[in-house]
Scaffold this motif. Structure first.
Motif, short mmCIF file in Angstrom:
data_model
loop_
_atom_site.label_atom_id
_atom_site.label_comp_id
_atom_site.label_asym_id
_atom_site.label_seq_id
_atom_site.Cartn_x
_atom_site.Cartn_y
_atom_site.Cartn_z
N ARG A 72 0.46 -1.53 0.30
CA ARG A 72 -0.01 -0.14 -0.01
C ARG A 72 1.22 1.32 -0.02
O ARG A 72 0.43 2.76 -1.02
N GLN A 73 2.05 1.42 0.70
CA GLN A 73 2.86 2.59 0.85
C GLN A 73 4.45 2.38 -0.32
O GLN A 73 5.18 2.72 -0.30
N ALA A 74 4.20 1.07 -1.06
CA ALA A 74 4.66 1.28 -2.37
C ALA A 74 4.96 1.52 -2.83
O ALA A 74 4.32 2.40 -3.01
N PRO A 75 5.93 2.09 -4.03
CA PRO A 75 6.51 2.95 -5.21
C PRO A 75 5.48 2.73 -6.19
O PRO A 75 5.68 1.30 -6.61
N ARG A 76 5.11 3.29 -7.34
CA ARG A 76 4.69 3.14 -7.91
C ARG A 76 5.30 2.64 -9.27
O ARG A 76 6.53 3.82 -8.78
N PHE A 77 5.74 1.79 -10.42
CA PHE A 77 6.57 1.63 -11.43
C PHE A 77 7.04 3.07 -11.70
O PHE A 77 7.94 3.00 -11.34
N GLU A 78 6.46 3.91 -12.03
CA GLU A 78 6.49 4.82 -12.61
C GLU A 78 8.02 6.15 -11.86
O GLU A 78 8.86 6.80 -12.08
N GLN A 79 7.74 5.44 -10.23
CA GLN A 79 8.31 6.64 -9.37
C GLN A 79 9.77 6.27 -9.15
O GLN A 79 10.42 6.62 -8.57
N PHE A 80 9.91 5.12 -9.95
CA PHE A 80 11.33 4.25 -9.75
C PHE A 80 11.71 3.94 -10.78
O PHE A 80 13.12 3.58 -10.38
#
Length: 415
Positions: free
Chosen positions: A67-75
């Motif tokens: 739930r608090q993990a980044p989305r792919f585009e964020q990393f």
């Protein structure tokens, strides 16, 4: 031709097999290996796939963790830097590169040429270690790679990196011949913004979340009496399946803060709720062992001592005529109760086949529908913190999201 800096060994955990079926990456790891076969860097993160997590029994990722993990585009920018100047390596490269390509394609980045020159340790293994089996676990067992946590992206990437290191030591010329790249532009990956989000790692198996009461402050200045009905309503819905998911704990904390309830007042509400359950249990003049155990489960979830159950049961038994007007009808004694005609929505990859569950529920008079509305009784989910669209709509509408086990118990009670 520019010589590669080394190797980037990758592994993914995904919500399913095919990107074409809208399956997404749920965890990603990169391990750098130099030309001598030594590991020089490790990086991994859970990924918020913005959908249900698919076969959780296989990858072991819970929705509460992503739930608090980044989305792919964020990393994605960080990932490209981890790849830059390195040959990508994976155990079953075809699978991982397929999902990597799809994730990058969603943000308008084409990495197909780069991925096409990767190395697959599953294919190399047969040439370097004749007779070895194809799976990563078996390959590692045969060559003595141990001490890793398989079936996590980080664990599998480290295992594959150590396996690849053995290959470099055993057959360096063979590996080098497979790693030849005909053009320097294969290393010219685009540059995207970096450091948009911090990686989120899996929780340790021994780590547990603190009770949600710990997130409430001891005192919040306010005027007037607090409104408790909204909190009780959320609490009762959360306890339908006799567990409090991370999403439900967040909702309880949010409601408590919204109405200015400090920790001592919330604990008081929890005591009142347990007492209401005790009154309801005594309604027929008998408290069964199952009812007593149910109250103990609820007490533990609410952060109350087990001895409190015996105390309130004793008090409610001793003075039935002096009891104040009861709210027992507003609490769910024993958890989720379903009645013929209730509308049910199923979401996620459950242990039972979806069609079997649907047929069983419909045979008992329930309506199993595909979309959530205000008329939905509950959403039964493989994971109560599911990120599926159905679960999101349910939470927005205040519809309880319950576990598969709670749903099955309610079906059994309908028979």
């Amino acid at each position: 031709m520019t010589a590669p800096l080394g190797y980037a060994v990758v592994d993914t955990e995904t919500t399913g097999i095919l990107p074409g079926f809208h399956h997404r990456v749920a965890e990603f790891a990169v391990v750098h290996v130099d030309h001598a076969g030594s590991i020089t860097n490790e990086w991994s993160t859970l990924v918020n796939p913005d959908r249900d997590l698919g076969p959780q029994a296989i990858h072991g990722i819970r929705a509460a963790e992503v739930r608090q993990a980044p989305r792919f585009e964020q990393f994605a920018g960080d990932l490209l830097e981890l790849f830059r100047g390195r040959i990508v390596v994976a155990h079953n490269l075809q699978f991982d590169s397929m999902h990597l390509y799809a994730e990058f394609q969603r943000i308008g980045v084409d990495v197909s040429r780069y991925l096409s020159w990767g190395l697959c340790t599953m294919r190399l293994a047969g040439s370097v270690f004749p007779g070895v089996q194809r799976s990563l676990v078996e390959c590692c067992r045969m060559v003595g790679v141990d001490g890793v946590r398989f079936h996590t992206a980080h664990g599998d990437a480290v295992a594959a990196a150590r396996l690849f290191g053995r290959m470099l030591a055993e057959a360096p010329r063979l590996v080098a011949s497979r790693a030849l790249s005909p053009a320097t532009d294969l290393w010219e990956l685009p540059a995207l913004r970096r450091n948009l989000a911090k990686p989120v790692r899996r929780r340790s198996l021994a780590r547990s979340e603190p009770h949600f009461l710990a997130r409430l402050v001891d005192r919040v200045p306010r005027d007037g009496e607090p409104e408790k009905d909204a909190y009780l309503s959320v609490l009762d819905g959360a306890l339908l399946d006799r567990q409090i998911s991370v999403s439900e704990a967040d909702a309880l904390v949010e409601v408590a803060h919204e109405f200015g309830l400090h920790k001592a007042e919330v604990i008081g509400v929890h005591h009142d709720y347990l007492r209401d359950l005790a009154r309801a249990a005594w309604a027929d003049g008998v408290v069964s062992e199952d009812e007593r155990q149910d109250l103990k489960v609820v007490a533990a979830l609410l952060g109350l001592e087990a001895s409190e159950v015996d105390r309130v049961l004793s008090q409610e038994q001793a003075s039935p005529l002096e009891r104040p007007e009861s709210r027992a009808a507003q609490v769910n004694v024993g958890g989720l109760v379903l009645r013929p005609g209730d509308r049910i929505v199923l979401t996620g990859s459950m242990r039972r086949q979806r069609n079997d569950l649907k047929e069983e529920a419909m045979a008992l008079g329930l309506q199993v529908v595909s979309s959530v509305s205000k008329r939905t009784r509950v959403v039964a989910a493989a994971d109560p913190d599911s990120l599926s669209g159905k679960a999101k709509v349910a939470r927005a509408l205040g519809i309880p999201v319950v576990t598969e086990d709670a749903f099955l118990r309610a079906l059994e009670a309908l028979r």
